[in-house]
Write a protein that holds these residues in place. Sequence first.
Motif, PDB file in Angstrom:
ATOM      1  N   THR A 115       4.533  -0.685   5.250  1.00 36.06           N
ATOM      2  CA  THR A 115       3.701   0.290   4.533  1.00 36.06           C
ATOM      3  C   THR A 115       4.394   1.043   3.524  1.00 36.06           C
ATOM      4  OG1 THR A 115       2.695   0.980   6.637  1.00 36.06           O
ATOM      5  CG2 THR A 115       2.658   2.841   5.228  1.00 36.06           C
ATOM      6  N   GLN A 116       5.596   1.246   3.569  1.00 31.42           N
ATOM      7  CA  GLN A 116       6.404   1.994   2.392  1.00 31.42           C
ATOM      8  C   GLN A 116       6.367   1.001   1.174  1.00 31.42           C
ATOM      9  OE1 GLN A 116      10.794   1.876   2.266  1.00 31.42           O
ATOM     10  NE2 GLN A 116      10.633   4.199   2.202  1.00 31.42           N
ATOM     11  N   PHE A 117       6.661  -0.382   1.549  1.00 31.10           N
ATOM     12  CA  PHE A 117       6.575  -1.263   0.363  1.00 31.10           C
ATOM     13  C   PHE A 117       5.176  -1.489  -0.365  1.00 31.10           C
ATOM     14  CE2 PHE A 117      10.662  -3.136   1.570  1.00 31.10           C
ATOM     15  CZ  PHE A 117      11.516  -2.282   1.115  1.00 31.10           C
ATOM     16  N   SER A 118       4.164  -1.731   0.722  1.00 31.35           N
ATOM     17  CA  SER A 118       2.902  -2.380   0.364  1.00 31.35           C
ATOM     18  C   SER A 118       2.051  -1.052  -0.175  1.00 31.35           C
ATOM     19  CB  SER A 118       2.163  -2.706   1.611  1.00 31.35           C
ATOM     20  OG  SER A 118       1.862  -1.618   2.503  1.00 31.35           O
ATOM     21  N   GLN A 119       2.458  -0.058   0.045  1.00 34.24           N
ATOM     22  CA  GLN A 119       1.480   1.237  -0.103  1.00 34.24           C
ATOM     23  C   GLN A 119       2.440   2.442  -1.081  1.00 34.24           C
ATOM     24  OE1 GLN A 119      -1.838   1.123   0.410  1.00 34.24           O
ATOM     25  NE2 GLN A 119      -1.336  -0.797   1.540  1.00 34.24           N
ATOM     26  N   THR A 120       3.395   2.986  -0.166  1.00 32.81           N
ATOM     27  CA  THR A 120       3.846   4.012  -1.151  1.00 32.81           C
ATOM     28  C   THR A 120       4.559   3.865  -2.461  1.00 32.81           C
ATOM     29  OG1 THR A 120       4.199   5.026   1.371  1.00 32.81           O
ATOM     30  CG2 THR A 120       5.412   6.059  -0.555  1.00 32.81           C
ATOM     31  N   ILE A 121       5.307   2.588  -2.495  1.00 27.01           N
ATOM     32  CA  ILE A 121       6.152   2.560  -3.616  1.00 27.01           C
ATOM     33  C   ILE A 121       5.231   2.287  -4.612  1.00 27.01           C
ATOM     34  CG2 ILE A 121       8.223   1.801  -2.451  1.00 27.01           C
ATOM     35  CD1 ILE A 121       7.368  -1.192  -3.480  1.00 27.01           C
ATOM     36  N   LYS A 122       3.885   1.840  -4.592  1.00 22.91           N
ATOM     37  CA  LYS A 122       2.760   1.901  -5.704  1.00 22.91           C
ATOM     38  C   LYS A 122       2.819   3.161  -6.556  1.00 22.91           C
ATOM     39  CE  LYS A 122      -0.324  -1.353  -3.508  1.00 22.91           C
ATOM     40  NZ  LYS A 122      -1.640  -1.645  -2.911  1.00 22.91           N
ATOM     41  N   ARG A 123       3.153   4.357  -5.944  1.00 23.61           N
ATOM     42  CA  ARG A 123       3.099   5.584  -6.735  1.00 23.61           C
ATOM     43  C   ARG A 123       4.335   5.560  -7.643  1.00 23.61           C
ATOM     44  NH1 ARG A 123       1.068   9.839  -2.267  1.00 23.61           N
ATOM     45  NH2 ARG A 123      -0.282   8.495  -1.213  1.00 23.61           N
ATOM     46  N   PHE A 124       5.189   4.907  -7.457  1.00 21.92           N
ATOM     47  CA  PHE A 124       6.419   4.575  -8.517  1.00 21.92           C
ATOM     48  C   PHE A 124       6.036   3.456  -9.401  1.00 21.92           C
ATOM     49  CE2 PHE A 124       9.076   6.026  -4.645  1.00 21.92           C
ATOM     50  CZ  PHE A 124       9.056   7.158  -5.075  1.00 21.92           C
ATOM     51  N   GLY A 125       5.041   2.952  -9.370  1.00 21.64           N
ATOM     52  CA  GLY A 125       4.603   1.661 -10.337  1.00 21.64           C
ATOM     53  C   GLY A 125       5.378   0.461  -9.879  1.00 21.64           C
ATOM     54  N   LEU A 136      -1.303  -1.492  10.267  1.00 23.21           N
ATOM     55  CA  LEU A 136      -1.438  -2.903   9.731  1.00 23.21           C
ATOM     56  C   LEU A 136      -2.882  -3.666  10.260  1.00 23.21           C
ATOM     57  CD1 LEU A 136       2.314  -4.334   9.858  1.00 23.21           C
ATOM     58  CD2 LEU A 136       1.156  -2.659   8.087  1.00 23.21           C
ATOM     59  N   SER A 137      -3.351  -4.487   9.545  1.00 21.52           N
ATOM     60  CA  SER A 137      -4.354  -5.362   9.795  1.00 21.52           C
ATOM     61  C   SER A 137      -3.983  -6.365  11.099  1.00 21.52           C
ATOM     62  CB  SER A 137      -4.911  -6.019   8.787  1.00 21.52           C
ATOM     63  OG  SER A 137      -3.912  -7.222   8.393  1.00 21.52           O
ATOM     64  N   GLU A 138      -4.671  -6.931  11.839  1.00 15.87           N
ATOM     65  CA  GLU A 138      -4.118  -7.735  12.894  1.00 15.87           C
ATOM     66  C   GLU A 138      -3.595  -8.980  12.373  1.00 15.87           C
ATOM     67  OE1 GLU A 138      -5.900 -10.271  16.852  1.00 15.87           O
ATOM     68  OE2 GLU A 138      -6.948  -8.290  16.137  1.00 15.87           O
TER      69      GLU A 138
END
Length: 429
Positions: free
Chosen positions: A117-127, A389-391
Amino acid sequence: MTDRPMGFDTLAIHAGAAPDPATGARQVPIYQTTAYVFRDADHAAKLFNLQEVGWIYSRLTNPTVSALANRVTALEGGAGGIACSSGHAAQIMALFPLMGPGKNIVASSRLYGGTITQFSQTIKRFGWSAKFVDTDDLGAVSKAVDKNTRAIFCETIANPGGYVTDIPALAKIADRKGIPLIVDNTTATPWLCKPIEMGATLVVHSATKYLTGNGTVTGGIVVDSGKFDWSQNDKFPSLSQPEPAYHGLTFHAALGPMAYTFHSIAVGLRDLGMTMNPQGAHYTLMGIETLGLRMERHVENARKVAEWLEKDPRVDYVTYAGLKSSPYQKRAKKIVPKGAGALFTFALKGGYDACVKLIDNVKLFSHVANLGDTRSLIIHSASTTHRQLSEAQQVAAGASPNVVRLSIGIENVEDIIADLDQAMTKALA
């Protein structure tokens, strides 16, 4: 002490610390202080210019916290390290000197759900972004690395499935591409595996887990090998180009093997503030003193529990890499020769509902979102840590709806098995 290299257990007790020079205290004191008095104005200026090493402010460095970072660095065989507030903080701290807007990492698809989740979602906020790849497919890993990739990221023993990663193979790809390999060594610890010896550039830990070992604090560690040439290309300007905040200092040119560590302190901790508190560092230092003793028992118990589960007709399969039936057994003997850790999953016949009933009927096991405790722990990853996460992602991460994750503790193994036995009986009644 002699000049001969010290053994693991000796380092676990002595590395990174000496008797307190002010009092002679043998255990590392808890330096519960925010700031430190400078000798004079010149001393302060040299510290802030990175011309002299010392204590400024506890957001940056603290003697207790530094002792912990130095101890784990010694155990991992690195050049330098930093301690921070959590394992998740350690992951961001590890990436921070390497990344920039539009840059990406190639990450194993078999990672802890929170990391995904951190890598797929959150780090997007840093570009930043991440590409998830099955690291058993080395061709796919190599193909996924592009001109904007700044690191490859994996876990030694994947959480939750217990899969063992071929670190030397990934290190060769990273070296060929001119980027660092970052290895999360939380579930193996340096007692089982030393990724730097296998070619990794950076090692991260959630110190919350086996390093502390008693479920009392959260913390993270980043260890740098000191071997990567940050100036070999133009991919890492934070380390290879002048830093405006330090009057044009070029970290790699000025500090060599310690460039990454000093940047992480002087820029990363200064501006991100992901600081570990000294009392938490003290707890982890005490935990590390018995790390070797605990890991030996963790591994012994895990092997016996996995062998028992594999023979039980109520179980579909067990993912423990130390089993003869495991496709990872051969690799485990190379990567973690002293044992395949104490974290793995098993699939219970009856699927999702049976897994939930199993969780509700354990007595000795603790149902918690943690691992690496002295106590045996259990969780149904699909409904908790990997719920977001998705299944398909759950299956790829080793957290299918029909599996339960175990973190085997150091209790008497007969009691661990007896608790699983009675809980499975009730779950499948």
